[in-house]
Design an enzyme around this catalytic site. Structure first.
Site, mmCIF file in Angstrom:
data_model
loop_
_atom_site.group_PDB
_atom_site.id
_atom_site.type_symbol
_atom_site.label_atom_id
_atom_site.label_comp_id
_atom_site.label_asym_id
_atom_site.label_seq_id
_atom_site.Cartn_x
_atom_site.Cartn_y
_atom_site.Cartn_z
ATOM 1 N N CYS A 271 13.159 25.942 64.768
ATOM 2 C CA CYS A 271 13.485 26.197 63.364
ATOM 3 C C CYS A 271 12.381 27.024 62.716
ATOM 4 C CB CYS A 271 13.645 24.873 62.624
ATOM 5 S SG CYS A 271 13.797 25.087 60.852
ATOM 6 N N ASP B 20 39.521 43.053 36.542
ATOM 7 C CA ASP B 20 38.219 42.627 37.019
ATOM 8 C C ASP B 20 37.317 42.340 35.821
ATOM 9 O OD1 ASP B 20 36.580 41.908 38.991
ATOM 10 O OD2 ASP B 20 36.142 43.930 39.719
ATOM 11 N N LYS C 48 44.922 41.664 47.138
ATOM 12 C CA LYS C 48 43.705 42.425 46.844
ATOM 13 C C LYS C 48 43.779 43.828 47.437
ATOM 14 C CE LYS C 48 40.745 39.786 44.800
ATOM 15 N NZ LYS C 48 39.744 39.132 45.494
ATOM 16 N N GLU D 276 51.657 42.011 37.945
ATOM 17 C CA GLU D 276 50.714 42.529 36.952
ATOM 18 C C GLU D 276 49.390 42.880 37.627
ATOM 19 O OE1 GLU D 276 49.375 38.790 34.575
ATOM 20 O OE2 GLU D 276 51.324 38.370 35.465
HETATM 21 S S1 IVH Z 1 46.451 34.183 36.541
HETATM 22 C C1 IVH Z 1 47.138 29.993 37.403
HETATM 23 N N1 IVH Z 1 46.590 36.779 36.118
HETATM 24 O O1 IVH Z 1 41.639 36.154 38.484
HETATM 25 C C2 IVH Z 1 46.783 31.420 37.515
HETATM 26 N N2 IVH Z 1 44.477 35.846 36.693
HETATM 27 O O2 IVH Z 1 41.340 34.602 40.916
HETATM 28 C C3 IVH Z 1 45.430 31.732 37.003
HETATM 29 N N3 IVH Z 1 42.662 37.447 36.777
HETATM 30 O O3 IVH Z 1 40.228 33.339 36.961
HETATM 31 C C4 IVH Z 1 45.087 33.128 36.823
HETATM 32 N N4 IVH Z 1 43.841 39.213 36.231
HETATM 33 O O4 IVH Z 1 39.997 35.585 35.763
HETATM 34 C C5 IVH Z 1 45.800 35.745 36.435
HETATM 35 N N5 IVH Z 1 46.829 39.045 35.694
HETATM 36 C C6 IVH Z 1 46.056 38.005 36.013
HETATM 37 C C7 IVH Z 1 44.674 38.160 36.254
HETATM 38 C C8 IVH Z 1 43.924 37.041 36.602
HETATM 39 C C9 IVH Z 1 42.632 38.762 36.541
HETATM 40 C C10 IVH Z 1 41.491 36.627 37.180
HETATM 41 C C11 IVH Z 1 41.259 35.413 36.330
HETATM 42 C C12 IVH Z 1 41.233 34.250 37.262
HETATM 43 C C13 IVH Z 1 41.003 34.905 38.574
HETATM 44 C C14 IVH Z 1 41.620 34.084 39.679
#
Ligand code: IVH
Length: 671
Positions: free
Chosen positions: A411, A120, A317, A116
């Protein structure tokens, strides 16, 4: 006033229709009726509700306009922590991730992953009780977030009521709130027309909109949500796979990304990553990568977690964005432990929507290796929310008089000698707590959210307090008085009072937080908690020598040495005593006594599906002095095997290791 049955029924009918149109429009993006028809139904309902105010329930579709402003956000404790994700920055790292997953699962077959987009925006938890939205909370630090229910209720794609009736009584859904690009551009155009600065990027816009105390403002902002996971659920998982569970969410009217797919093996992941990458620019929202999650929930459970991230998921990423600019100066920052960090001051440049003026240069060696000099034209890279970096300089554009970088030998803050250990890349100020910079940083660390959590004591305030010599140690914080505080810059009576309240509140803490707050070198949150749970009291830790300390999970020789050194400094002991005298306290921790260490020296491996969470079993074993590891080897004494134990069981059998089922384990624990 009693409501005539006909009008009561009509109101119910209107609500149902509006909810359905809402769902078609905002969740499915596939409206059934023209906007004018929707507006007509809404007006009719509003008229009925103003005639009979008792008709208004919080779940009515008319109630999404926002409510009275709040004084502040309440706190929400996440009973199932909201985790973060590990990152992969290349195909190679994805291959390694998949390898680790298969090794741990003991399978050579292809793993199914749910793929998926990585949105952001910001993570959110929605709590539905009996199908009604009762709470929405931000992630916060993962275990404690902010109650933003009023604001989230204004987001049209978040259902106030779930559809159908087969949902669990308690359903906590996790997902991402974001601002679609079209809405973001419109919002910024409007801001500009009003002479405002606008938001740097859609993520900031979403966060800023969600953190409004006045939800009527949030209601005006074009926010949307995609759901991608779960927290607490009454009665256990919704299905056997991540994908089926997500499908159930969709059936209840929750919005899920149409880009979600189940893919096979790492090849499937890499294909998906490329496909989304090609379509990235055409999407109506910002994404910074792709997330892959092991689809089988059973497999997820057996993979488990490492500190703050699951082993069963990863974010791949997109490459970071790069820009060119000029390096104006290299400043030296002094950290909490005296480490000197060179920081690049740059001619402002916009990288992926954010203006960058500073970037880290890591350390002296790195600057020398990259041959970066003041005056150079440099390439800056920014990836997600990490600190921007100087990637390299462009030598052909170097001014003739540019000189190589030299680390100062004194320093910049306190003029003490700078020393650099041969074995270390870091140069340090030798001033210790004589150095105002180290004092400042130590106090900031002490006050931080994950440490003593002193609300309202921000960096600027600490800078002021230390510069004016009003405090020298964390303990001095608790001696601050109202008359002194209220005279500070940007402080008033009210904030001064609030700060004193926050200081008072922070005194009730946990032992782990307190240890972390002390700022012992190399003792992060996890190590601090391990130490706290292992020893249970400060006295016990102070009496332990380096060798004993290494018995603590997570503590190696270097950390142990830092702990011993820290508690050997008379100055640190004085500060600790002063802190305790000012009333800092924590709930006692039960430490197992020697007599209960019946499994001391024994190594366990846990595998297969068990009736209680693996973490719980692990904890019970550790409490008895056992060690729990991830893979079976000659050193393993016992394998605890649940149902469908796979390759680990076979291996254990081969090595002649004692295999225990749950009943046998219980018996052993009871001995
Ligand atoms: S899963 C246990 N799925 O990414 C897994 N997170 O780096 C927890 N995020 O805090 C997150 N899209 O805000 C998941 N399709 C997605 C996501 C996603 C964006 C964000 C989310 C999370 C952060 C982690």
């Amino acid at each position: 006033m009693t409501i005539p049955v006909a009008e009561l029924n009509r109101a119910a009918e209107l609500r149902e229709q509006i909810n359905l149109h809402n769902y078609r429009y905002y969740v499915l993006d596939d409206p059934q009726v023209p906007d004018s028809e929707y507006d007509r139904l809404m007006r009719e309902l509003q008229t009925l509700e103003s005639k009979y105010p008792t008709l208004i329930t919080p779940e009515s579709p008319t109630q999404r306009v926002g409510a009275q402003p709040l004084e502040g956000f309440g706190e929400v404790h996440h009973r199932v922590p909201m985790l973060s994700l590990d990152n992969a920055f290349s195909d190679q790292e994805m291959i390694e991730f998949d390898r680790r997953v298969r090794d741990r699962l003991g399978t050579e077959g292809l793993v199914h992953y749910m793929a998926e987009p990585k949105l952001d925006g910001l993570a959110i938890s929605l709590r539905y009780e009996k199908g009604v939205l009762v709470q929405a909370a931000t992630r916060g630090d993962g275990s404690q977030g902010e109650d933003v229910t009023q604001n989230v209720r204004t987001i049209a794609s978040v259902p106030l009521l779930l559809m159908g009736n087969d949902w669990p009584d308690l359903l906590e859904v996790r997902g991402e709130i974001y601002m679609p690009l079209a809405g973001f551009n419109q919002l910024n155009m409007l801001a500009q027309a009003n002479g405002d600065k606008g938001f740097a990027n859609p993520r900031n816009a979403a966060a800023g909109s969600l953190r409004q105390l006045d939800s009527r403002i949030t209601a005006q902002r074009p926010l949307a949500m995609y759901c991608y996971g779960f927290g607490e659920i009454a009665g256990g998982p919704l299905a056997e796979t991540q994908s089926d569970s997500i499908q159930r969410l969709a059936n209840w009217g929750l919005r899920i990304s149409p880009e979600m797919r189940v893919v096979e093996g790492v090849e499937g992941c890499l294909d998906y990553y490329r496909q989304i990458g090609e379509r990235r620019a055409a999407l109506d929202y910002d994404i910074d990568g792709v997330v892959f999650k092991v689809d089988s929930l059973k497999q997820q459970q057996s993979l488990g977690f490492v500190s703050r991230a699951p082993r069963w998921a990863i974010a791949q990423k997109f490459p970071a964005q790069e820009e060119m600019t000029r390096l104006l100066a290299i400043d030296i920052q002094v950290g909490r432990t005296g480490a000197l960090t060179p920081v690049a001051r740059l001619e402002p440049v916009s990288v992926a929507g954010v203006t960058v003026t500073n970037a880290t240069l890591h350390n002296e060696d790195e600057i020398k290796r990259k041959d970066i000099r003041v005056g150079d034209t440099v390439i800056i890279r920014r990836a997600g929310d990490v600190i921007p970096q100087v990637v390299r300089s462009i030598p052909t554009q170097r001014p003739l008089d540019a000189e190589p970088f030299q680390m100062p030998d004194h320093c910049p803050e306190c003029d003490s000698d700078v020393i650099r250990d041969e074995s270390e890349a870091v140069a340090r100020c030798s001033g210790g707590l004589f150095c105002p910079a180290q004092r400042r940083e130590a106090i900031k660390h002490f006050a931080a959210r994950r440490a003593m959590d002193i609300e309202g004591l921000g960096d600027k305030l600490v800078d002021q307090l230390v510069t004016q010599d009003l405090i020298r140690t964390p303990a001095d914080l608790y001696q601050l008085e109202l008359t002194v505080l209220e005279k500070l810059e940007r402080m008033g009576m009210k904030s001064a009072e609030n700060l004193l309240k926050a200081l008072e509140k922070s005194k009730q803490t946990t032992f782990g937080r307190f240890l972390f707050a002390l700022g012992i070198r190399e003792v992060g949150e996890t190590t601090a908690n391990s130490l706290a749970n292992y020893y249970g009291s400060l006295d016990a830790i102070m009496q332990a020598d380096a060798e004993a300390l290494q018995q603590v999970p997570d503590v190696g020789p270097i950390v142990a040495e830092h702990v011993v050194t820290f508690f050997r400094q008379p100055h640190n002991l004085e500060v600790i005593q002063a802190l305790l005298d000012s009333g800092i306290s924590w709930a006692p921790i039960d430490v197992p006594d020697a007599a209960s260490q019946t499994l001391s020296g024994k190594t366990f491996v846990i595998t297969g599906t068990l009736s209680v969470p693996r973490e719980e079993i692990k904890q019970r074993l550790v409490m008895r002095g056992a060690k729990v590891t991830g893979s079976v080897s000659k050193k393993t004494d016992y394998l605890v095997a649940g149902e469908e134990a796979g390759s680990k069981r076979t291996k254990a059998e081969g090595l002649g290791i004692t295999i225990l089922d749950e009943t046998q384990l219980d018996a052993l624990l009871d001995e």
